[in-house]
Design a protein around this motif. Structure first.
Motif, PDB file in Angstrom:
ATOM      1  N   ASP A  15       0.855  -1.194   0.000  1.00  0.00           N
ATOM      2  CA  ASP A  15       0.000   0.000   0.000  1.00  0.00           C
ATOM      3  C   ASP A  15       0.890   1.243   0.000  1.00  0.00           C
ATOM      4  O   ASP A  15       1.638   1.483   0.953  1.00  0.00           O
ATOM      5  CB  ASP A  15      -0.894   0.020   1.236  1.00  0.00           C
ATOM      6  N   ALA A  16       0.803   2.024  -1.070  1.00  0.00           N
ATOM      7  CA  ALA A  16       1.628   3.224  -1.211  1.00  0.00           C
ATOM      8  C   ALA A  16       0.788   4.467  -0.971  1.00  0.00           C
ATOM      9  O   ALA A  16      -0.284   4.633  -1.563  1.00  0.00           O
ATOM     10  CB  ALA A  16       2.255   3.259  -2.601  1.00  0.00           C
ATOM     11  N   LEU A  89       1.022  -4.073  -6.076  1.00  0.00           N
ATOM     12  CA  LEU A  89       1.165  -2.716  -5.562  1.00  0.00           C
ATOM     13  C   LEU A  89      -0.165  -1.990  -5.675  1.00  0.00           C
ATOM     14  O   LEU A  89      -0.837  -2.072  -6.710  1.00  0.00           O
ATOM     15  CB  LEU A  89       2.238  -1.966  -6.352  1.00  0.00           C
ATOM     16  N   ALA A  90      -0.552  -1.275  -4.619  1.00  0.00           N
ATOM     17  CA  ALA A  90      -1.754  -0.439  -4.636  1.00  0.00           C
ATOM     18  C   ALA A  90      -1.364   0.964  -4.195  1.00  0.00           C
ATOM     19  O   ALA A  90      -0.685   1.141  -3.188  1.00  0.00           O
ATOM     20  CB  ALA A  90      -2.819  -0.999  -3.705  1.00  0.00           C
ATOM     21  N   THR A 101      -9.132   5.472  -1.736  1.00  0.00           N
ATOM     22  CA  THR A 101      -9.422   4.886  -3.040  1.00  0.00           C
ATOM     23  C   THR A 101      -8.103   4.386  -3.605  1.00  0.00           C
ATOM     24  O   THR A 101      -7.106   5.121  -3.617  1.00  0.00           O
ATOM     25  CB  THR A 101     -10.034   5.920  -3.996  1.00  0.00           C
ATOM     26  N   PHE A 102      -8.090   3.123  -4.065  1.00  0.00           N
ATOM     27  CA  PHE A 102      -6.841   2.514  -4.497  1.00  0.00           C
ATOM     28  C   PHE A 102      -6.806   2.334  -6.011  1.00  0.00           C
ATOM     29  O   PHE A 102      -7.808   1.997  -6.641  1.00  0.00           O
ATOM     30  CB  PHE A 102      -6.661   1.135  -3.843  1.00  0.00           C
ATOM     31  N   SER A 103      -5.636   2.547  -6.588  1.00  0.00           N
ATOM     32  CA  SER A 103      -5.357   2.093  -7.952  1.00  0.00           C
ATOM     33  C   SER A 103      -4.358   0.953  -7.847  1.00  0.00           C
ATOM     34  O   SER A 103      -3.386   1.029  -7.085  1.00  0.00           O
ATOM     35  CB  SER A 103      -4.793   3.234  -8.803  1.00  0.00           C
ATOM     36  N   ARG A 166     -13.450  -5.315  -5.196  1.00  0.00           N
ATOM     37  CA  ARG A 166     -12.527  -4.338  -5.787  1.00  0.00           C
ATOM     38  C   ARG A 166     -12.904  -4.137  -7.249  1.00  0.00           C
ATOM     39  O   ARG A 166     -12.347  -4.768  -8.151  1.00  0.00           O
ATOM     40  CB  ARG A 166     -11.083  -4.836  -5.684  1.00  0.00           C
ATOM     41  N   PRO A 167     -13.872  -3.244  -7.549  1.00  0.00           N
ATOM     42  CA  PRO A 167     -14.402  -3.139  -8.909  1.00  0.00           C
ATOM     43  C   PRO A 167     -13.396  -2.642  -9.932  1.00  0.00           C
ATOM     44  O   PRO A 167     -13.595  -2.866 -11.132  1.00  0.00           O
ATOM     45  CB  PRO A 167     -15.570  -2.162  -8.750  1.00  0.00           C
ATOM     46  N   LEU A 168     -12.326  -1.971  -9.507  1.00  0.00           N
ATOM     47  CA  LEU A 168     -11.318  -1.528 -10.469  1.00  0.00           C
ATOM     48  C   LEU A 168     -10.508  -2.692 -11.024  1.00  0.00           C
ATOM     49  O   LEU A 168      -9.916  -2.580 -12.097  1.00  0.00           O
ATOM     50  CB  LEU A 168     -10.361  -0.517  -9.812  1.00  0.00           C
TER      51      LEU A 168
END
Length: 320
Positions: A15-16, A89-90, A101-103, A166-168
């Motif tokens: 988690d970044a 990586l998120a 909110t994560f990418s 996690r819909p992304l």
């Protein structure tokens, strides 16, 4: 001696979080070890529950960070797989309320590559509860393998699932298509209000619980942030208020709630079967403890669940 270890299966994610950079055209990132199942395993171990984590840990810089973090928290990694693939990586973007909110950067990473052979060697004879969820259940090629592992474990262990949609990364339709099957395997389903809206849009809480009970799961707990949680045991329901706290961020709040819930149920001797002796009063106590664990996690930055000495311990009736 009856088993009381909790085994958690799933992903580790780096988690970044953005931090102030030294120049205007730079972005500085602070990387913390996270991932829903990993957070739950860490929280369980810090609470004092014997916790084993089934993970595929890369040998890269993030994988070494994961291993160090898990071991320092007391998590048993005896069945962790040393993987050749890179870590997931998120990158988190926090809003003014600390909501993240994560990418994700997860293509062909280690977490999703489970093989039947890797899980076939796992001994569950000392496991009272097997907890999993999040992306491990839906990302292929490993998702189908993990489902098979749950089915094989169900006759001997309590099964706990957190969909953590996690819909992304995976369309909610994939979760919807499998959720009925998961409810047939699981004894405990813990999910968030956001998960509910993605899985059954517009569905009232009570109706959603009834749907999942009909599919086979006995205990449903829906966490609702500042509004607390709704718990439903075979259709009997109660609301649990949130524990007031100064929120730094909400990262790992749900994972920590799950850990507190399972820890308390284990301490009272309820895990290891189909929750046969569990009643609504037991559920209320376990959820209140989970809310305490979640609140302490929210009071600090990043996925950093509390240690046992920071909380009032539940009684250990039923624990050998």
């Amino acid at each position: 001696m009856s088993p009381h270890q909790i085994t958690v299966l799933g992903e580790c994610v780096a988690d970044a979080f953005a931090e102030p950079a030294s120049a205007a055209n730079e972005l500085a990132l602070r990387v913390l070890p996270g991932g829903g199942p990993a957070n739950t395993a860490v929280a369980l171990a810090r609470l004092g529950t014997p916790a084993r984590f089934l993970a595929r840990l890369s040998g890269d810089v993030f994988g070494r960070l994961f291993r160090s973090h898990l071991e320092a928290s007391g998590v048993d990694l005896s069945y962790a797989v040393t993987a050749d693939e890179p870590s997931t990586l998120a990158v988190a973007d926090l809003d003014a309320d600390g909501q993240a909110t994560f990418s994700f950067h997860s293509q062909d990473t280690a977490d999703w590559q489970w093989t039947p052979e890797e899980l076939a060697r796992v001994d569950l004879s000392e496991t009272a509860c097997l907890h999993t969820g999040s992306l491990a259940l839906v990302r292929e090629p490993g998702g189908t393998v993990v489902e098979g592992f749950l089915a094989a474990a169900a006759p001997q262990a309590t099964i706990s699932i957190d969909p953590n949609v996690r819909p992304l990364l995976v369309h909610p339709d994939v979760y919807r298509g499998r959720l009925t099957h998961w409810c047939g395997l699981a004894d405990i389903l813990r999910l968030s209000g956001d998960d509910l809206e993605l899985l059954l849009p517009g569905t009232p809480l009570d109706r959603a619980c009834d749907t999942w009970h009909a599919a086979g799961v006995r205990l449903v707990v829906i966490t609702l942030g500042a509004e607390g949680a709704l718990a439903s045991l075979d259709g009997e329901r109660l609301r649990i208020p949130a524990v007031p706290t100064q929120v730094a961020d909400t990262v790992a709040a749900g994972d920590s709630f799950t850990a507190g819930l399972l820890h308390h149920l284990d301490a009272r001797g309820h895990l290891g079967g189909r929750l046969a002796r569990l009643d609504l009063a037991d559920v209320a106590e376990a959820c209140r403890f989970g809310a305490q664990v979640s609140a302490l996690t929210c009071s600090v930055t990043g996925p950093n669940p509390p240690w046992r000495n920071q909380l009032a311990e539940p009684a250990t009736a039923g624990r050998p």
